[in-house]
Write a protein that holds these residues in place. Structure first.
Motif, mmCIF file in Angstrom:
data_model
loop_
_atom_site.group_PDB
_atom_site.id
_atom_site.type_symbol
_atom_site.label_atom_id
_atom_site.label_comp_id
_atom_site.label_asym_id
_atom_site.label_seq_id
_atom_site.Cartn_x
_atom_site.Cartn_y
_atom_site.Cartn_z
ATOM 1 N N PHE A 162 9.880 9.512 -6.836
ATOM 2 C CA PHE A 162 9.830 10.753 -7.630
ATOM 3 C C PHE A 162 9.038 11.855 -6.934
ATOM 4 O O PHE A 162 9.306 13.030 -7.136
ATOM 5 C CB PHE A 162 9.185 10.480 -9.004
ATOM 6 C CG PHE A 162 9.992 9.571 -9.884
ATOM 7 C CD1 PHE A 162 11.381 9.520 -9.787
ATOM 8 C CD2 PHE A 162 9.367 8.763 -10.833
ATOM 9 C CE1 PHE A 162 12.129 8.688 -10.611
ATOM 10 C CE2 PHE A 162 10.101 7.926 -11.662
ATOM 11 C CZ PHE A 162 11.480 7.881 -11.553
ATOM 12 N N GLU A 163 8.023 11.497 -6.144
ATOM 13 C CA GLU A 163 7.164 12.557 -5.602
ATOM 14 C C GLU A 163 7.867 13.330 -4.493
ATOM 15 O O GLU A 163 7.425 14.397 -4.104
ATOM 16 C CB GLU A 163 5.812 11.994 -5.120
ATOM 17 C CG GLU A 163 5.880 11.178 -3.868
ATOM 18 C CD GLU A 163 4.515 10.749 -3.313
ATOM 19 O OE1 GLU A 163 3.477 11.025 -3.955
ATOM 20 O OE2 GLU A 163 4.500 10.147 -2.235
ATOM 21 N N ASP A 164 8.968 12.795 -3.972
ATOM 22 C CA ASP A 164 9.687 13.467 -2.891
ATOM 23 C C ASP A 164 10.969 14.100 -3.439
ATOM 24 O O ASP A 164 11.895 13.385 -3.837
ATOM 25 C CB ASP A 164 10.037 12.441 -1.806
ATOM 26 C CG ASP A 164 10.696 13.106 -0.597
ATOM 27 O OD1 ASP A 164 11.246 14.217 -0.744
ATOM 28 O OD2 ASP A 164 10.664 12.503 0.494
ATOM 29 N N ASP A 167 -3.111 8.738 -7.125
ATOM 30 C CA ASP A 167 -2.948 9.176 -5.731
ATOM 31 C C ASP A 167 -1.511 9.491 -5.332
ATOM 32 O O ASP A 167 -1.214 9.552 -4.152
ATOM 33 C CB ASP A 167 -3.526 8.128 -4.755
ATOM 34 C CG ASP A 167 -4.970 8.500 -4.404
ATOM 35 O OD1 ASP A 167 -5.389 9.620 -4.757
ATOM 36 O OD2 ASP A 167 -5.658 7.679 -3.781
ATOM 37 N N THR A 168 -0.613 9.667 -6.313
ATOM 38 C CA THR A 168 0.712 10.186 -5.946
ATOM 39 C C THR A 168 0.696 11.685 -6.242
ATOM 40 O O THR A 168 -0.183 12.185 -6.942
ATOM 41 C CB THR A 168 1.833 9.504 -6.754
ATOM 42 O OG1 THR A 168 1.601 9.749 -8.148
ATOM 43 C CG2 THR A 168 1.875 8.011 -6.497
ATOM 44 N N ASP A 169 1.689 12.374 -5.710
ATOM 45 C CA ASP A 169 1.666 13.835 -5.731
ATOM 46 C C ASP A 169 2.248 14.387 -7.039
ATOM 47 O O ASP A 169 3.356 14.917 -7.056
ATOM 48 C CB ASP A 169 2.460 14.313 -4.508
ATOM 49 C CG ASP A 169 2.360 15.806 -4.329
ATOM 50 O OD1 ASP A 169 1.488 16.434 -4.975
ATOM 51 O OD2 ASP A 169 3.170 16.370 -3.557
ATOM 52 N N VAL A 170 1.485 14.248 -8.161
ATOM 53 C CA VAL A 170 2.006 14.735 -9.445
ATOM 54 C C VAL A 170 1.938 16.263 -9.477
ATOM 55 O O VAL A 170 1.054 16.868 -8.883
ATOM 56 C CB VAL A 170 1.251 14.145 -10.659
ATOM 57 C CG1 VAL A 170 1.474 12.656 -10.765
ATOM 58 C CG2 VAL A 170 -0.220 14.462 -10.596
ATOM 59 N N ILE A 219 -1.496 9.454 -20.330
ATOM 60 C CA ILE A 219 -0.863 8.239 -19.805
ATOM 61 C C ILE A 219 -1.300 7.990 -18.357
ATOM 62 O O ILE A 219 -1.601 6.859 -17.965
ATOM 63 C CB ILE A 219 0.677 8.351 -19.932
ATOM 64 C CG1 ILE A 219 1.075 8.288 -21.423
ATOM 65 C CG2 ILE A 219 1.384 7.262 -19.140
ATOM 66 C CD1 ILE A 219 2.538 8.599 -21.702
ATOM 67 N N TYR A 220 -1.368 9.054 -17.574
ATOM 68 C CA TYR A 220 -1.821 8.934 -16.174
ATOM 69 C C TYR A 220 -3.222 8.325 -16.113
ATOM 70 O O TYR A 220 -3.478 7.386 -15.365
ATOM 71 C CB TYR A 220 -1.822 10.327 -15.528
ATOM 72 C CG TYR A 220 -2.334 10.362 -14.099
ATOM 73 C CD1 TYR A 220 -1.452 10.358 -13.022
ATOM 74 C CD2 TYR A 220 -3.697 10.408 -13.819
ATOM 75 C CE1 TYR A 220 -1.907 10.388 -11.712
ATOM 76 C CE2 TYR A 220 -4.173 10.438 -12.513
ATOM 77 C CZ TYR A 220 -3.271 10.433 -11.459
ATOM 78 O OH TYR A 220 -3.737 10.461 -10.161
ATOM 79 N N LEU A 221 -4.131 8.857 -16.914
ATOM 80 C CA LEU A 221 -5.530 8.421 -16.842
ATOM 81 C C LEU A 221 -5.753 7.041 -17.464
ATOM 82 O O LEU A 221 -6.688 6.334 -17.096
ATOM 83 C CB LEU A 221 -6.436 9.434 -17.557
ATOM 84 C CG LEU A 221 -6.564 10.802 -16.876
ATOM 85 C CD1 LEU A 221 -7.357 11.754 -17.753
ATOM 86 C CD2 LEU A 221 -7.226 10.677 -15.503
ATOM 87 N N ARG A 222 -4.899 6.674 -18.422
ATOM 88 C CA ARG A 222 -5.138 5.408 -19.136
ATOM 89 C C ARG A 222 -4.551 4.211 -18.395
ATOM 90 O O ARG A 222 -4.911 3.083 -18.657
ATOM 91 C CB ARG A 222 -4.563 5.491 -20.551
ATOM 92 C CG ARG A 222 -5.153 6.642 -21.353
ATOM 93 C CD ARG A 222 -6.228 6.276 -22.324
ATOM 94 N NE ARG A 222 -5.714 5.372 -23.296
ATOM 95 C CZ ARG A 222 -5.969 4.079 -23.324
ATOM 96 N NH1 ARG A 222 -6.762 3.558 -22.436
ATOM 97 N NH2 ARG A 222 -5.450 3.322 -24.244
ATOM 98 N N ASN A 223 -3.602 4.461 -17.469
ATOM 99 C CA ASN A 223 -2.991 3.339 -16.749
ATOM 100 C C ASN A 223 -3.721 3.105 -15.430
ATOM 101 O O ASN A 223 -3.302 3.593 -14.384
ATOM 102 C CB ASN A 223 -1.500 3.611 -16.503
ATOM 103 C CG ASN A 223 -0.668 3.367 -17.745
ATOM 104 O OD1 ASN A 223 -0.226 2.263 -18.016
ATOM 105 N ND2 ASN A 223 -0.486 4.417 -18.539
ATOM 106 N N VAL A 224 -4.822 2.365 -15.512
ATOM 107 C CA VAL A 224 -5.619 2.155 -14.306
ATOM 108 C C VAL A 224 -5.458 0.741 -13.752
ATOM 109 O O VAL A 224 -5.835 0.483 -12.615
ATOM 110 C CB VAL A 224 -7.114 2.425 -14.573
ATOM 111 C CG1 VAL A 224 -7.361 3.910 -14.685
ATOM 112 C CG2 VAL A 224 -7.590 1.712 -15.825
ATOM 113 N N PRO A 264 0.812 -1.214 0.000
ATOM 114 C CA PRO A 264 0.000 0.000 0.000
ATOM 115 C C PRO A 264 0.851 1.272 0.000
ATOM 116 O O PRO A 264 1.971 1.285 0.527
ATOM 117 C CB PRO A 264 -0.799 -0.093 1.307
ATOM 118 C CG PRO A 264 -0.548 -1.458 1.859
ATOM 119 C CD PRO A 264 0.722 -1.960 1.261
ATOM 120 N N ALA A 265 0.287 2.319 -0.598
ATOM 121 C CA ALA A 265 0.978 3.606 -0.715
ATOM 122 C C ALA A 265 1.464 4.106 0.650
ATOM 123 O O ALA A 265 2.603 4.555 0.797
ATOM 124 C CB ALA A 265 0.039 4.632 -1.346
ATOM 125 N N ALA A 266 0.600 4.007 1.641
ATOM 126 C CA ALA A 266 0.944 4.560 2.961
ATOM 127 C C ALA A 266 2.209 3.894 3.510
ATOM 128 O O ALA A 266 3.042 4.543 4.155
ATOM 129 C CB ALA A 266 -0.218 4.368 3.923
#
Length: 787
Positions: free
Chosen positions: A109-111, A776-779, A764-769, A51-53
């Motif tokens: 990458f988000e950090d 839910d990452t900080d783009v 690409i973000y929306l199509r990769n589900v 999980p992300a958390a």
């Protein structure tokens, strides 16, 4: 071991990792192997079980363990690439590490503090296995990218083995010439390997990891200069990657050779599930990301027309450092162009086939990636652009684009699709051949929500553009300039407009020339100028054959007289603006004679509430997007733009219009304290005097009395007699001297380069589900919004 046990053990390892407060040594293989050696977890499992958390918790609380996890996973991929992955166990380890890295990388990458991590070297992580390892240690990112490239050409794992017998030793991965293992026939490769489901799946997983590596770009805010180079793409597409050419060719051929119909047999896709599509989609996404290159700021390769024995043109200069851009710009053989164009046209037309033979083919979803790819091809390879326009094949691209534009016009979540479709047509319309091709009769009856008409592809284009302008949503207003510029560019070449299209153009003029519309925004009058230019071009250069348009102009002559007598006094301005106080409505449809829509068509519908969309940066104004050129007697173009000044004002952001006339207009109109723009008499006079009405007024002066006489003499109310008269009439010697034809050609600029980057990554973000790689990452490159 059963898959349930396998998942359980993997989950235990994850929990151990998240609860350990002390660093775990990199040498503790018993601990690290739990993540990849004994498990068989699908990529969906990995996303569910990590999980992300928990990833963020490890990143914050025991960073050294996250670093070791990444380093060990990369090390396993490097070992797999070195050994050639001969055993099933090694392949499983490679796939497990690949999935784990795909899961973890976005959180690195988000950090911002972690962003340099992959570009640092890890002690003892050299490539050579000798003593001086640390000397030639590569950054982790480079080791990872080179390993992925090697693994994508790994016999019996991602490509067919060429071994004849089992006795031979395994093919040596280091001496292997990957050009002999290109995945699909097409550009520069004639042999089509046997389809292999397992190889396709393995390639897809590795490409997903590669795309995730490249996605660092999503975590940087849009930069005004757009020149920030993606270090992952830069390294992967450099000469350091010995597989650059075969991989570029494999990706391009895999996309262009794909036939979703299932070998040309309708309904065949229902018989066997198509495992190729996920690979094709991934290939298309990787390809467009590697081609993200701002051609405005780089020396684009010039092509001198020499041909060599290879698929790539060896013309000097070497062109951009990015080898994928370089190879794309140097494709030059006719049969290669034909293969690419046919492939893209086949895939773009796929959703249209759906409408008149429902379910006959598998409906593909990656048309936006294909449009970006087509744009890159035309932008980076001028020979390809000329090839596209050389025959009526360009219409096989045009019709699907018009279909998408018409279908998406009411849907706010598809505003990016509207823009790229219009950009491509703007690029094509800068070439004379495009206008000429539009004269081909339109007979394919794709069910579209537009009035029925009989005519040419030019009529189709005008009818669709009219529909977008009069019944699209408000966010499309910035595209009106572009839509009309396209019509202006093709107008001198249109031999015969249908009555339906002629009426649509006059309806637009009627709507755009109402005083409340002209006075309600500083640039609305530009739309009237564009339309008048269209009429002038057709009257001066294509009068014979355009009796429908001439008749429509005569019928609506009051609109031109009203424009000539446009009021400029303050009370009239005030009165016109009273209209503006009302709630804004789209352009009136009254008087546009909406005929019945085509049979079988579905109306364009708004997005479902809650649909996710990504934000886009603003696009440059039309004067930044295009460059004016004049068509000479011999058909060649001469640029009318003065040499660009090297002042910073020229590179102002999209919102500022640098043109002199525009500054003048801003000065003449006053902005009130509230910032609400308001028109003044001087401002209206400044452009009213420039309205190009002379040609049309002369035409009306000559023809109206003659038409009225016919009506009186013959007591006519019948159009056909008047049209017959107009068909045989002539205005030779009666019109002003023909004006030179002006073409506004698209010019590369960093504003559009940045727009393409945000649009492409948003898609690409929306199509990769499945799995939701970036969800839910900080783009930072765009915002995720709900309609």
């Amino acid at each position: 071991m059963g898959s349930a046990d396998s998942k359980l053990n993997f989950r235990k390892a994850v929990i151990q990792l998240t609860t350990k407060t002390q660093p775990v040594e990199a040498t503790d293989d018993a601990f690290w192997d739990q993540f990849w050696a004994d498990t068989a977890t699908s990529v969906q499992d990995v996303f569910a079980l990590v999980p992300a958390a928990e990833i963020r918790a490890v990143r914050e609380e025991s960073p050294s363990n996250l670093a070791t996890l990444c380093y060990k996973a990369v090390e396993k991929l490097v070992q797999g690439a070195e050994s050639g992955c001969h055993s099933e166990k090694e392949r499983q380890i490679v796939l497990n590490c690949s999935r784990l890295l795909t899961r973890v990388l976005p959180y690195i990458f988000e950090d911002p503090d972690w962003r340099g991590f992959f570009w640092s070297t890890v002690p003892g992580a050299g490539r050579g296995g000798g003593e001086d390892d640390d000397e030639n240690a590569r950054p982790l990112a480079e080791s990872l990218l080179l390993a992925i490239a090697d693994l994508l050409f790994c016999p019996d794992f991602t490509v067919q083995s060429h071994r004849r017998s089992t006795v031979d030793s395994a093919e040596d991965i280091h001496s292997l010439d990957s050009c002999e293992y290109i995945w699909e026939a097409g550009v520069g490769f004639a042999h089509s390997p046997q389809p292999n489901y397992i190889h396709d799946m393995n390639r897809m997983e590795l490409l997903k990891l590669l795309l995730t590596c490249f996605s660092e770009a999503m975590y940087l805010p849009p930069a005004p200069d757009s020149s920030s180079i993606n270090p992952w793409v830069q390294f992967f597409c450099s000469t350091e990657n010995r597989h650059a050419l075969p991989l570029f060719t494999s990706l391009l051929n895999t996309v262009c050779a794909y036939d979703p119909v299932g070998y040309g047999i309708p309904y065949n896709h229902l018989l066997f599930s198509d495992y190729r599509e996920p690979l094709v989609e991934e290939a298309a996404q990787v390809l467009i990301v590697t081609l993200d290159h701002d051609s405005a700021t780089s020396a684009s390769p010039t092509v001198d027309g020499t041909t060599t024995g290879t698929a790539m043109d060896d013309a000097d200069p070497p062109g951009p450092e990015n080898l994928f851009v370089n190879y794309l710009s140097r494709i030059h053989r006719e049969e290669d162009f034909q293969f690419i164009l046919k492939g893209i046209a086949r895939l773009l037309s796929n959703p249209l086939l759906q409408t008149y033979l429902p379910n006959s083919t598998k409906k593909i979803q990656f048309h936006q990636e294909l449009l970006v790819l087509f744009w890159k091809l035309c932008d980076f390879n001028k020979k390809f652009l000329f090839f596209v326009l050389k025959s009526s094949d360009v219409l096989d691209i045009l019709v699907p684009i018009l279909y998408f534009l018409n279908d998406a016009r009411a849907d706010q979540s598809r505003v990016g699709l509207m823009h790229i479709g219009v950009f491509i047509l703007l690029l094509l319309s800068g070439e004379r051949n495009f206008g000429v091709r539009l004269n081909k009769p339109y007979s394919v009856r794709v069910p579209m929500d537009i009035p029925v008409f009989t005519g040419t592809h030019a009529d189709l284009l005008i009818v669709v553009f009219h529909k977008i302008i009069t019944s699209g949503h408000q966010r499309l207003q910035p595209l009106f300039d572009c839509l009309l510029t396209i019509v202006v560019n093709v107008s001198p070449y249109l031999k015969s407009l249908s009555m339906v299209a002629a009426n649509k153009l006059l309806h637009l003029l009627e709507a755009f020339s109402t005083t409340w519309f002209l006075f309600s925004a500083a640039q609305n009058h530009h739309l009237v100028f564009f339309l008048l230019e269209v009429f002038n071009n057709i009257i001066q250069y294509q009068f014979d054959g355009n009796s429908n348009l001439v008749y429509a102009i005569i019928r609506k002559r009051s609109v031109f007289h009203q424009l000539a007598n446009l009021p400029t006094d303050p009370p009239a301005i005030h009165k016109a603006l009273q209209w503006r106080r009302r709630p804004p409505e789209p352009l009136s449809r009254a008087g546009s004679q909406e005929g019945a829509s085509m049979e079988g068509s579905r109306p364009a519908v708004p997005a479902e509430p809650g649909t996710l969309k990504t934000s886009l940066v603003a696009t440059p104004g039309i004067d930044k997007l295009t460059e004016k050129s004049q068509v000479s007697e011999d058909g060649t173009l001469r640029s009318l733009e003065s040499a660009p000044q090297q002042s910073s004002a020229e590179d102002s952001p999209a919102t500022e219009e640098p043109s002199q006339a525009w500054r003048e207009q801003r000065r003449l109109s006053s902005a009130s304290a509230s910032g609400q723009w308001s028109p003044t008499s001087e401002w209206i006079l400044s452009w009213k005097s420039k309205l190009p009405l002379q040609t049309i007024m002369r035409l009306l002066q000559v023809l109206v009395p003659q038409v009225e006489k016919i009506c009186i003499d013959k007591g006519l109310t019948d159009e056909s007699e008047i049209l017959r008269f107009l068909q045989h009439g002539t205005l030779v010697g009666l019109l002003p001297v023909p004006h030179p034809i002006l073409i506004r050609k698209y010019q590369a600029n960093s504003g559009t380069a940045m727009w393409f980057r945000t649009y492409m990554w948003g898609v690409i973000y929306l199509r990769n589900v499945d799995p939701p790689v970036w969800y839910d990452t900080d783009v930072k490159l765009f915002e995720i919004q709900r309609v």
